[in-house]
Enzyme design. Structure first.
Site, PDB file in Angstrom:
ATOM      1  N   TYR A 186      -1.151  -0.012  10.430  1.00 14.60           N
ATOM      2  CA  TYR A 186      -1.495  -0.716   9.188  1.00 14.60           C
ATOM      3  C   TYR A 186      -0.341  -0.602   8.186  1.00 14.60           C
ATOM      4  O   TYR A 186       0.156  -1.608   7.661  1.00 14.60           O
ATOM      5  CB  TYR A 186      -2.794  -0.146   8.594  1.00 14.60           C
ATOM      6  CG  TYR A 186      -3.044  -0.574   7.172  1.00 14.60           C
ATOM      7  CD1 TYR A 186      -3.225  -1.917   6.866  1.00 14.60           C
ATOM      8  CD2 TYR A 186      -3.052   0.355   6.126  1.00 14.60           C
ATOM      9  CE1 TYR A 186      -3.417  -2.323   5.545  1.00 14.60           C
ATOM     10  CE2 TYR A 186      -3.254  -0.041   4.817  1.00 14.60           C
ATOM     11  CZ  TYR A 186      -3.431  -1.380   4.529  1.00 14.60           C
ATOM     12  OH  TYR A 186      -3.618  -1.778   3.237  1.00 14.60           O
TER      13      TYR A 186
ATOM     14  N   LEU B   8     -14.379   6.345   0.640  1.00 16.08           N
ATOM     15  CA  LEU B   8     -15.110   7.499   0.124  1.00 16.08           C
ATOM     16  C   LEU B   8     -16.277   7.126  -0.804  1.00 16.08           C
ATOM     17  O   LEU B   8     -17.422   7.490  -0.537  1.00 16.08           O
ATOM     18  CB  LEU B   8     -14.115   8.418  -0.613  1.00 16.08           C
ATOM     19  CG  LEU B   8     -14.720   9.653  -1.250  1.00 16.08           C
ATOM     20  CD1 LEU B   8     -15.350  10.559  -0.203  1.00 16.08           C
ATOM     21  CD2 LEU B   8     -13.674  10.408  -2.060  1.00 16.08           C
TER      22      LEU B   8
ATOM     23  N   THR C 228       0.810  -1.212   0.000  1.00 18.71           N
ATOM     24  CA  THR C 228       0.000   0.000   0.000  1.00 18.71           C
ATOM     25  C   THR C 228       0.849   1.269   0.000  1.00 18.71           C
ATOM     26  O   THR C 228       1.977   1.266   0.531  1.00 18.71           O
ATOM     27  CB  THR C 228      -0.903   0.014   1.253  1.00 18.71           C
ATOM     28  OG1 THR C 228      -1.441   1.324   1.440  1.00 18.71           O
ATOM     29  CG2 THR C 228      -0.138  -0.337   2.515  1.00 18.71           C
TER      30      THR C 228
HETATM   31  N1  UDP Z   1     -13.475  10.684   3.039  1.00 14.33           N
HETATM   32  C1  UDP Z   1     -14.544  11.486   3.428  1.00 14.33           C
HETATM   33  N2  UDP Z   1     -15.664  10.881   3.915  1.00 14.33           N
HETATM   34  C2  UDP Z   1     -15.782   9.531   4.042  1.00 14.33           C
HETATM   35  C3  UDP Z   1     -14.694   8.719   3.636  1.00 14.33           C
HETATM   36  C4  UDP Z   1     -13.566   9.333   3.144  1.00 14.33           C
HETATM   37  O1  UDP Z   1     -14.483  12.715   3.328  1.00 14.33           O
HETATM   38  O2  UDP Z   1     -16.834   9.038   4.507  1.00 14.33           O
HETATM   39  C5  UDP Z   1     -12.250  11.309   2.516  1.00 14.33           C
HETATM   40  C6  UDP Z   1     -11.021  11.007   3.353  1.00 14.33           C
HETATM   41  O3  UDP Z   1     -10.884  11.969   4.384  1.00 14.33           O
HETATM   42  C7  UDP Z   1      -9.905  11.087   2.310  1.00 14.33           C
HETATM   43  C8  UDP Z   1     -10.575  10.609   1.014  1.00 14.33           C
HETATM   44  O4  UDP Z   1     -11.982  10.734   1.244  1.00 14.33           O
HETATM   45  O5  UDP Z   1      -9.517  12.429   2.125  1.00 14.33           O
HETATM   46  C9  UDP Z   1     -10.283   9.152   0.694  1.00 14.33           C
HETATM   47  O6  UDP Z   1     -10.546   8.371   1.851  1.00 14.33           O
HETATM   48  P1  UDP Z   1     -10.644   6.788   1.822  1.00 14.33           P
HETATM   49  O7  UDP Z   1     -10.975   6.342   3.212  1.00 14.33           O
HETATM   50  O8  UDP Z   1     -11.547   6.353   0.730  1.00 14.33           O
HETATM   51  O9  UDP Z   1      -9.181   6.315   1.433  1.00 14.33           O
HETATM   52  P2  UDP Z   1      -7.764   6.618   2.127  1.00 14.33           P
HETATM   53  O10 UDP Z   1      -7.154   7.718   1.308  1.00 14.33           O
HETATM   54  O11 UDP Z   1      -7.985   6.976   3.543  1.00 14.33           O
HETATM   55  O12 UDP Z   1      -7.036   5.339   1.944  1.00 14.33           O
END
Ligand code: UDP
Length: 343
Positions: free
Chosen positions: A151, A200, A127
Protein backbone atom coordinates in the site's frame (compact mmCIF):
# COMPACT_ATOMS: atom_id res chain seq x y z
CA UNK A 1 -15.26 22.64 -11.74
CA UNK A 2 -13.27 20.38 -9.41
CA UNK A 3 -12.95 16.67 -10.14
CA UNK A 4 -12.88 14.60 -6.95
CA UNK A 5 -11.90 10.99 -7.55
CA UNK A 6 -12.99 8.65 -4.78
CA UNK A 7 -15.53 11.22 -3.60
CA UNK A 8 -17.97 8.53 -2.42
CA UNK A 9 -15.39 7.34 0.11
CA UNK A 10 -14.59 8.52 3.62
CA UNK A 11 -11.98 11.22 3.05
CA UNK A 12 -13.01 12.12 -0.51
CA UNK A 13 -16.60 12.83 0.57
CA UNK A 14 -15.43 15.12 3.37
CA UNK A 15 -13.30 16.96 0.87
CA UNK A 16 -16.38 17.27 -1.37
CA UNK A 17 -18.31 18.77 1.58
CA UNK A 18 -15.60 21.36 2.10
CA UNK A 19 -15.44 22.29 -1.59
CA UNK A 20 -19.25 22.59 -1.70
CA UNK A 21 -19.22 24.76 1.45
CA UNK A 22 -16.60 26.97 -0.19
CA UNK A 23 -18.90 27.48 -3.18
CA UNK A 24 -17.31 25.20 -5.78
CA UNK A 25 -19.07 22.93 -8.26
CA UNK A 26 -17.72 19.39 -8.12
CA UNK A 27 -17.90 16.25 -10.18
CA UNK A 28 -17.24 13.01 -8.35
CA UNK A 29 -15.70 10.02 -10.08
CA UNK A 30 -16.04 6.80 -8.11
CA UNK A 31 -16.47 3.13 -9.03
CA UNK A 32 -18.33 2.47 -5.74
CA UNK A 33 -16.05 -0.49 -4.99
CA UNK A 34 -15.57 0.86 -1.47
CA UNK A 35 -17.49 4.13 -1.69
CA UNK A 36 -21.28 4.41 -1.37
CA UNK A 37 -24.04 5.72 -3.61
CA UNK A 38 -25.88 6.86 -0.48
CA UNK A 39 -23.05 9.28 0.31
CA UNK A 40 -23.37 10.78 -3.17
CA UNK A 41 -27.10 11.30 -2.59
CA UNK A 42 -26.38 12.97 0.73
CA UNK A 43 -23.73 15.23 -0.83
CA UNK A 44 -26.18 16.22 -3.56
CA UNK A 45 -28.87 17.03 -0.99
CA UNK A 46 -26.37 19.04 1.02
CA UNK A 47 -25.31 21.00 -2.08
CA UNK A 48 -28.93 21.71 -2.93
CA UNK A 49 -29.53 23.06 0.58
CA UNK A 50 -26.44 25.21 0.11
CA UNK A 51 -28.29 26.84 -2.82
CA UNK A 52 -27.33 25.09 -5.89
CA UNK A 53 -23.73 24.00 -6.18
CA UNK A 54 -23.46 21.33 -8.79
CA UNK A 55 -22.49 17.86 -7.56
CA UNK A 56 -22.37 15.50 -10.52
CA UNK A 57 -21.53 11.84 -10.17
CA UNK A 58 -19.78 9.62 -12.69
CA UNK A 59 -19.81 5.95 -11.78
CA UNK A 60 -16.56 4.87 -13.39
CA UNK A 61 -13.15 3.51 -12.68
CA UNK A 62 -9.89 5.44 -12.94
CA UNK A 63 -8.54 2.50 -14.96
CA UNK A 64 -11.17 3.20 -17.63
CA UNK A 65 -9.30 5.47 -20.04
CA UNK A 66 -12.35 5.98 -22.25
CA UNK A 67 -14.48 7.13 -19.29
CA UNK A 68 -11.74 9.52 -18.15
CA UNK A 69 -11.51 11.14 -21.56
CA UNK A 70 -15.30 11.47 -21.86
CA UNK A 71 -15.33 13.09 -18.43
CA UNK A 72 -12.60 15.60 -19.31
CA UNK A 73 -14.36 16.37 -22.60
CA UNK A 74 -17.71 16.87 -20.88
CA UNK A 75 -16.65 19.04 -17.96
CA UNK A 76 -14.34 22.01 -17.80
CA UNK A 77 -12.14 20.67 -15.01
CA UNK A 78 -9.84 23.15 -13.33
CA UNK A 79 -8.16 20.72 -10.91
CA UNK A 80 -8.26 17.12 -9.77
CA UNK A 81 -8.36 16.15 -6.11
CA UNK A 82 -7.35 12.52 -6.22
CA UNK A 83 -8.47 10.12 -3.47
CA UNK A 84 -9.53 7.02 -5.44
CA UNK A 85 -7.40 4.14 -4.17
CA UNK A 86 -7.42 0.89 -2.27
CA UNK A 87 -6.08 1.41 1.21
CA UNK A 88 -6.11 -1.78 3.28
CA UNK A 89 -2.57 -2.53 4.39
CA UNK A 90 -3.12 -6.26 5.01
CA UNK A 91 -4.91 -6.79 1.73
CA UNK A 92 -2.06 -5.02 -0.08
CA UNK A 93 0.36 -7.60 1.32
CA UNK A 94 -1.68 -10.60 0.14
CA UNK A 95 -2.89 -9.02 -3.12
CA UNK A 96 -0.29 -6.49 -4.30
CA UNK A 97 -1.47 -6.88 -7.91
CA UNK A 98 -4.79 -5.24 -6.99
CA UNK A 99 -2.95 -2.32 -5.38
CA UNK A 100 -0.52 -1.73 -8.23
CA UNK A 101 -3.38 -2.00 -10.70
CA UNK A 102 -5.91 0.26 -8.97
CA UNK A 103 -3.57 2.72 -7.34
CA UNK A 104 -0.58 3.03 -9.66
CA UNK A 105 -2.01 2.12 -13.05
CA UNK A 106 -5.27 3.93 -12.28
CA UNK A 107 -3.39 7.10 -11.34
CA UNK A 108 -1.18 6.92 -14.43
CA UNK A 109 -4.33 6.75 -16.55
CA UNK A 110 -5.73 9.72 -14.68
CA UNK A 111 -2.52 11.75 -15.05
CA UNK A 112 -2.31 10.91 -18.76
CA UNK A 113 -5.94 11.89 -19.33
CA UNK A 114 -5.26 15.13 -17.44
CA UNK A 115 -2.22 15.93 -19.59
CA UNK A 116 -4.11 15.07 -22.79
CA UNK A 117 -6.96 17.39 -21.82
CA UNK A 118 -4.69 20.14 -20.51
CA UNK A 119 -5.71 19.82 -16.86
CA UNK A 120 -2.54 20.72 -14.99
CA UNK A 121 -3.44 20.85 -11.30
CA UNK A 122 -3.68 18.00 -8.81
CA UNK A 123 -4.03 17.59 -5.06
CA UNK A 124 -3.01 14.04 -4.18
CA UNK A 125 -3.90 11.99 -1.16
CA UNK A 126 -0.76 10.19 0.01
CA UNK A 127 0.10 8.71 3.36
CA UNK A 128 2.58 8.53 6.20
CA UNK A 129 2.80 4.82 5.26
CA UNK A 130 5.30 5.98 2.59
CA UNK A 131 7.79 6.70 5.42
CA UNK A 132 7.79 3.13 6.72
CA UNK A 133 9.35 2.44 10.14
CA UNK A 134 10.16 5.89 11.56
CA UNK A 135 13.81 6.79 12.10
CA UNK A 136 12.88 9.79 14.21
CA UNK A 137 9.78 11.42 15.69
CA UNK A 138 8.06 13.73 14.88
CA UNK A 139 8.30 12.79 11.21
CA UNK A 140 8.95 15.67 8.86
CA UNK A 141 8.57 15.65 5.08
CA UNK A 142 12.32 15.07 4.61
CA UNK A 143 12.16 11.78 6.49
CA UNK A 144 13.40 8.89 4.28
CA UNK A 145 10.62 7.04 2.47
CA UNK A 146 10.97 3.29 2.88
CA UNK A 147 7.46 1.84 2.86
CA UNK A 148 7.06 -1.54 4.55
CA UNK A 149 3.94 -2.70 2.68
CA UNK A 150 2.66 -2.58 -0.91
CA UNK A 151 0.00 0.00 0.00
CA UNK A 152 2.75 2.44 1.03
CA UNK A 153 4.84 1.47 -2.01
CA UNK A 154 2.01 2.22 -4.43
CA UNK A 155 1.43 5.66 -2.87
CA UNK A 156 5.17 6.38 -3.08
CA UNK A 157 5.23 5.28 -6.73
CA UNK A 158 2.42 7.76 -7.45
CA UNK A 159 4.25 10.56 -5.63
CA UNK A 160 7.27 9.90 -7.86
CA UNK A 161 5.15 9.90 -11.02
CA UNK A 162 3.50 13.20 -10.04
CA UNK A 163 6.90 14.81 -9.41
CA UNK A 164 8.20 13.61 -12.79
CA UNK A 165 5.07 14.78 -14.63
CA UNK A 166 5.49 18.15 -12.93
CA UNK A 167 9.06 18.49 -14.22
CA UNK A 168 8.27 17.32 -17.74
CA UNK A 169 4.74 18.60 -18.37
CA UNK A 170 4.27 21.50 -15.97
CA UNK A 171 1.82 19.71 -13.66
CA UNK A 172 1.17 21.73 -10.49
CA UNK A 173 0.69 19.65 -7.37
CA UNK A 174 0.20 19.44 -3.66
CA UNK A 175 0.85 16.02 -2.17
CA UNK A 176 -0.55 15.39 1.29
CA UNK A 177 0.76 12.67 3.56
CA UNK A 178 -1.99 11.84 6.01
CA UNK A 179 -1.50 10.49 9.50
CA UNK A 180 -4.44 8.74 11.25
CA UNK A 181 -7.69 10.25 10.05
CA UNK A 182 -10.73 10.10 12.39
CA UNK A 183 -14.09 11.77 12.97
CA UNK A 184 -16.99 12.81 10.77
CA UNK A 185 -18.66 16.03 9.70
CA UNK A 186 -20.98 17.34 12.39
CA UNK A 187 -24.08 16.92 10.19
CA UNK A 188 -23.19 13.27 9.55
CA UNK A 189 -23.36 13.61 5.78
CA UNK A 190 -20.50 11.14 5.76
CA UNK A 191 -18.17 9.20 8.04
CA UNK A 192 -16.15 6.00 8.17
CA UNK A 193 -18.11 3.32 6.29
CA UNK A 194 -15.98 0.35 5.32
CA UNK A 195 -17.25 -3.14 4.61
CA UNK A 196 -14.08 -4.41 6.24
CA UNK A 197 -13.40 -2.08 9.17
CA UNK A 198 -9.80 -2.11 10.36
CA UNK A 199 -9.50 1.31 11.98
CA UNK A 200 -9.26 1.96 15.67
CA UNK A 201 -12.05 4.45 16.45
CA UNK A 202 -14.87 2.77 14.44
CA UNK A 203 -13.81 -0.62 15.80
CA UNK A 204 -14.13 0.60 19.39
CA UNK A 205 -17.49 2.21 18.54
CA UNK A 206 -18.77 -1.01 16.95
CA UNK A 207 -17.75 -3.19 19.91
CA UNK A 208 -20.33 -4.77 22.17
CA UNK A 209 -20.59 -7.92 24.26
CA UNK A 210 -20.87 -10.05 21.13
CA UNK A 211 -18.01 -8.30 19.39
CA UNK A 212 -15.29 -7.51 21.88
CA UNK A 213 -12.79 -4.84 20.85
CA UNK A 214 -9.34 -6.32 20.10
CA UNK A 215 -6.42 -4.20 21.23
CA UNK A 216 -3.38 -5.19 19.22
CA UNK A 217 -0.41 -5.30 21.57
CA UNK A 218 0.19 -3.73 24.98
CA UNK A 219 3.90 -4.55 25.17
CA UNK A 220 5.30 -1.72 23.01
CA UNK A 221 8.01 0.53 24.36
CA UNK A 222 5.59 3.43 24.99
CA UNK A 223 4.18 5.10 28.11
CA UNK A 224 1.33 2.57 28.53
CA UNK A 225 2.59 -0.21 26.24
CA UNK A 226 0.18 0.55 23.36
CA UNK A 227 0.95 2.15 19.99
CA UNK A 228 0.96 5.90 19.61
CA UNK A 229 -0.56 7.61 16.57
CA UNK A 230 -1.33 11.13 15.45
CA UNK A 231 -5.13 11.33 15.05
CA UNK A 232 -6.24 14.09 12.72
CA UNK A 233 -9.88 15.13 12.27
CA UNK A 234 -11.28 14.47 8.80
CA UNK A 235 -12.97 17.90 8.62
CA UNK A 236 -9.68 19.69 9.34
CA UNK A 237 -7.93 17.43 6.85
CA UNK A 238 -10.55 18.10 4.17
CA UNK A 239 -10.11 21.84 4.63
CA UNK A 240 -6.41 21.54 3.79
CA UNK A 241 -7.36 20.23 0.33
CA UNK A 242 -9.51 23.25 -0.49
CA UNK A 243 -6.74 25.54 0.77
CA UNK A 244 -4.18 23.65 -1.31
CA UNK A 245 -6.36 23.98 -4.41
CA UNK A 246 -6.70 27.71 -3.83
CA UNK A 247 -2.89 28.00 -3.53
CA UNK A 248 -1.99 25.75 -6.48
CA UNK A 249 -1.96 28.47 -9.11
CA UNK A 250 0.51 30.77 -7.44
CA UNK A 251 2.59 28.54 -5.17
CA UNK A 252 5.43 26.07 -5.44
CA UNK A 253 4.66 22.39 -5.71
CA UNK A 254 4.71 21.08 -2.16
CA UNK A 255 4.55 17.87 -0.16
CA UNK A 256 2.94 18.35 3.22
CA UNK A 257 2.21 16.18 6.26
CA UNK A 258 -1.32 16.43 7.64
CA UNK A 259 -1.49 15.57 11.32
CA UNK A 260 -1.85 17.31 14.66
CA UNK A 261 1.76 16.99 15.84
CA UNK A 262 0.45 15.21 18.95
CA UNK A 263 0.33 11.51 19.80
CA UNK A 264 -2.30 9.40 21.56
CA UNK A 265 -1.95 5.79 22.63
CA UNK A 266 -4.53 3.14 21.77
CA UNK A 267 -5.47 3.01 25.47
CA UNK A 268 -5.97 6.79 25.55
CA UNK A 269 -8.24 6.65 22.50
CA UNK A 270 -10.13 3.73 24.02
CA UNK A 271 -10.68 5.71 27.26
CA UNK A 272 -11.78 8.79 25.28
CA UNK A 273 -14.36 6.72 23.36
CA UNK A 274 -15.68 5.14 26.57
CA UNK A 275 -16.01 8.65 28.04
CA UNK A 276 -17.89 9.92 24.98
CA UNK A 277 -20.23 6.92 24.99
CA UNK A 278 -20.58 7.07 28.79
CA UNK A 279 -20.33 3.30 28.85
CA UNK A 280 -17.80 0.50 29.33
CA UNK A 281 -16.63 -1.14 26.12
CA UNK A 282 -15.55 -4.81 26.30
CA UNK A 283 -11.87 -5.21 25.44
CA UNK A 284 -9.41 -8.04 24.98
CA UNK A 285 -5.68 -7.60 24.58
CA UNK A 286 -4.44 -9.48 21.51
CA UNK A 287 -0.97 -10.02 20.06
CA UNK A 288 0.62 -7.20 18.11
CA UNK A 289 -0.65 -6.62 14.57
CA UNK A 290 2.12 -7.21 12.07
CA UNK A 291 3.81 -4.09 10.72
CA UNK A 292 2.52 -1.64 13.36
CA UNK A 293 5.29 0.80 14.35
CA UNK A 294 5.25 1.83 18.04
CA UNK A 295 4.96 5.56 17.26
CA UNK A 296 3.89 7.71 14.33
CA UNK A 297 3.63 11.45 14.92
CA UNK A 298 3.72 14.19 12.29
CA UNK A 299 5.89 17.23 12.29
CA UNK A 300 3.31 19.79 11.19
CA UNK A 301 5.52 22.89 10.88
CA UNK A 302 5.60 22.80 7.09
CA UNK A 303 1.79 22.67 6.82
CA UNK A 304 1.63 25.88 8.87
CA UNK A 305 4.40 27.52 6.88
CA UNK A 306 3.15 26.65 3.37
CA UNK A 307 -0.64 26.66 3.70
CA UNK A 308 -1.21 28.39 7.00
CA UNK A 309 -3.07 25.20 7.95
CA UNK A 310 -3.13 23.51 11.31
CA UNK A 311 -5.47 21.07 13.02
CA UNK A 312 -8.21 22.70 15.08
CA UNK A 313 -10.73 20.10 16.16
CA UNK A 314 -10.18 18.70 19.68
CA UNK A 315 -9.94 14.91 19.93
CA UNK A 316 -13.13 14.76 22.06
CA UNK A 317 -15.12 16.45 19.28
CA UNK A 318 -13.72 14.11 16.62
CA UNK A 319 -14.75 11.13 18.74
CA UNK A 320 -18.16 12.62 19.50
CA UNK A 321 -18.82 13.12 15.77
CA UNK A 322 -17.52 9.64 14.95
CA UNK A 323 -19.94 8.21 17.53
CA UNK A 324 -22.81 10.26 16.10
CA UNK A 325 -21.93 9.00 12.60
CA UNK A 326 -21.81 5.39 13.83
CA UNK A 327 -25.45 5.76 14.94
CA UNK A 328 -26.40 7.38 11.63
CA UNK A 329 -24.69 4.53 9.81
CA UNK A 330 -26.67 1.90 11.68
CA UNK A 331 -29.89 3.54 10.52
CA UNK A 332 -28.56 4.03 7.00
CA UNK A 333 -27.67 0.36 6.79
CA UNK A 334 -31.19 -0.62 7.81
CA UNK A 335 -32.62 1.73 5.19
CA UNK A 336 -30.58 0.08 2.48
CA UNK A 337 -31.14 -3.49 3.62
CA UNK A 338 -34.92 -3.00 3.88
CA UNK A 339 -35.95 -0.52 1.20
CA UNK A 340 -39.50 -1.95 1.67
CA UNK A 341 -42.79 -0.65 0.36
CA UNK A 342 -45.20 1.15 2.66
CA UNK A 343 -48.67 -0.34 2.30
N1 UDP B 1 -5.83 -0.98 16.62
C1 UDP B 1 -6.30 -1.88 17.58
N2 UDP B 1 -7.47 -2.53 17.34
C2 UDP B 1 -8.20 -2.35 16.21
C3 UDP B 1 -7.73 -1.43 15.24
C4 UDP B 1 -6.54 -0.77 15.48
O1 UDP B 1 -5.67 -2.07 18.63
O2 UDP B 1 -9.27 -2.98 16.05
C5 UDP B 1 -4.56 -0.27 16.85
C6 UDP B 1 -3.51 -0.57 15.80
O3 UDP B 1 -2.76 -1.71 16.17
C7 UDP B 1 -2.69 0.72 15.80
C8 UDP B 1 -3.71 1.81 16.14
O4 UDP B 1 -4.82 1.12 16.72
O5 UDP B 1 -1.74 0.68 16.84
C9 UDP B 1 -4.22 2.55 14.91
O6 UDP B 1 -4.63 1.60 13.94
P1 UDP B 1 -5.48 1.99 12.66
O7 UDP B 1 -5.75 0.72 11.91
O8 UDP B 1 -6.65 2.81 13.05
O9 UDP B 1 -4.51 2.93 11.82
P2 UDP B 1 -3.03 2.67 11.25
O10 UDP B 1 -2.11 3.34 12.23
O11 UDP B 1 -2.81 1.21 11.12
O12 UDP B 1 -3.05 3.38 9.95
Amino acid sequence: MILITGGAGYIGSHSAIDFIKSGYDVVILDNLSTGHQKIIEKLQNFAQDKKGNLVDFINADIRDIYALNVLFNTYKIDAVVHFAANSLVNESVTNPAKYYDNNVLGTLNLLNAMMKNDVKKIVFSSTCATYGEPEYIPIDEEHPQRPVNPYGSTKLAIELAIKDYAKAYGLKYTIFRYFNVIGADENCISGEWHDIETHLVPNILKADKNKVFSLFGDDYDTKDGTCIRDYIDVVDLAQAHTMAYEHLEDSENVIVNLGTGDGQSVKEIFAAVEKALKTKVPLKVCPRREGDPARLIANTEYAKETLGWSAKTPLEISIKNAAKWEKTLQNLNTEIKNPGVKL
